[in-house]
Design a protein around this motif. Sequence first.
Motif, PDB file in Angstrom:
ATOM      1  N   UNK A  78       0.839  -1.195   0.000  1.00 32.50           N
ATOM      2  CA  UNK A  78       0.000   0.000   0.000  1.00 32.50           C
ATOM      3  C   UNK A  78       0.877   1.250   0.000  1.00 32.50           C
ATOM      4  N   UNK A  79       0.419   2.346  -0.622  1.00 28.39           N
ATOM      5  CA  UNK A  79       1.226   3.572  -0.692  1.00 28.39           C
ATOM      6  C   UNK A  79       1.626   4.119   0.678  1.00 28.39           C
ATOM      7  N   UNK A  80       0.804   3.913   1.695  1.00 23.26           N
ATOM      8  CA  UNK A  80       1.148   4.427   3.020  1.00 23.26           C
ATOM      9  C   UNK A  80       2.234   3.602   3.694  1.00 23.26           C
ATOM     10  N   UNK A  81       2.597   2.460   3.098  1.00 19.80           N
ATOM     11  CA  UNK A  81       3.636   1.598   3.666  1.00 19.80           C
ATOM     12  C   UNK A  81       5.002   1.809   3.020  1.00 19.80           C
ATOM     13  N   UNK A  82       5.065   2.656   2.009  1.00 21.71           N
ATOM     14  CA  UNK A  82       6.316   2.867   1.275  1.00 21.71           C
ATOM     15  C   UNK A  82       6.814   4.286   1.537  1.00 21.71           C
ATOM     16  N   UNK A  83       7.964   4.388   2.190  1.00 19.82           N
ATOM     17  CA  UNK A  83       8.512   5.707   2.508  1.00 19.82           C
ATOM     18  C   UNK A  83       9.345   6.228   1.341  1.00 19.82           C
ATOM     19  N   UNK A  84       9.507   7.537   1.330  1.00 17.46           N
ATOM     20  CA  UNK A  84      10.376   8.140   0.319  1.00 17.46           C
ATOM     21  C   UNK A  84      11.821   7.713   0.523  1.00 17.46           C
ATOM     22  N   UNK A  85      12.205   7.458   1.768  1.00 13.52           N
ATOM     23  CA  UNK A  85      13.563   6.983   2.038  1.00 13.52           C
ATOM     24  C   UNK A  85      13.808   5.660   1.323  1.00 13.52           C
ATOM     25  N   UNK A  86      12.818   4.779   1.342  1.00 15.49           N
ATOM     26  CA  UNK A  86      12.958   3.490   0.655  1.00 15.49           C
ATOM     27  C   UNK A  86      13.152   3.703  -0.845  1.00 15.49           C
ATOM     28  N   UNK A  87      12.369   4.584  -1.425  1.00 16.56           N
ATOM     29  CA  UNK A  87      12.474   4.854  -2.864  1.00 16.56           C
ATOM     30  C   UNK A  87      13.831   5.457  -3.200  1.00 16.56           C
ATOM     31  N   UNK A  88      14.243   6.469  -2.447  1.00 18.54           N
ATOM     32  CA  UNK A  88      15.523   7.137  -2.702  1.00 18.54           C
ATOM     33  C   UNK A  88      16.679   6.155  -2.539  1.00 18.54           C
ATOM     34  N   UNK A  89      16.596   5.289  -1.544  1.00 16.26           N
ATOM     35  CA  UNK A  89      17.653   4.301  -1.325  1.00 16.26           C
ATOM     36  C   UNK A  89      17.749   3.337  -2.503  1.00 16.26           C
ATOM     37  N   UNK A  90      16.613   2.919  -3.029  1.00 13.41           N
ATOM     38  CA  UNK A  90      16.621   2.014  -4.186  1.00 13.41           C
ATOM     39  C   UNK A  90      17.202   2.721  -5.410  1.00 13.41           C
ATOM     40  N   UNK A  91      16.793   3.965  -5.632  1.00 12.89           N
ATOM     41  CA  UNK A  91      17.216   4.689  -6.836  1.00 12.89           C
ATOM     42  C   UNK A  91      18.675   5.139  -6.749  1.00 12.89           C
TER      43      UNK A  91
END
Length: 115
Positions: free
Chosen positions: A43-56
Amino acid sequence: MSEITAKQPIPERYLEQILTNLRRAGVVQSQRGSKGGFILVREPWQITLLEIVTVVEGERKDKDSSTSPTLERSLVLEVWEQANTASIQVLNSYTLQDLCQQREARLQQSPMYYI
């Protein structure tokens, strides 16, 4: 993916790399077919921007302090560590859902009127 590149100034090749990394990290999954594309695994509320930035961008690593420290180098490293800690806290405090809600709120603040 073409819908994203049509709305955002992101080169398609770069977007493919980002989505591949997000898929490998288990953030999105790909679906084939006429209604194919990418969907979030959680769910979108379970995914932080930190997780996205870390992956990218990759895992943030401490600066190499193997060289002989000078007072100036130590001061600069302390500032960078504070900036890194602050950015991690901010990115970890926002989720994809937060961004979507903020986008919708801003769109409602400036409605378009057609005559």
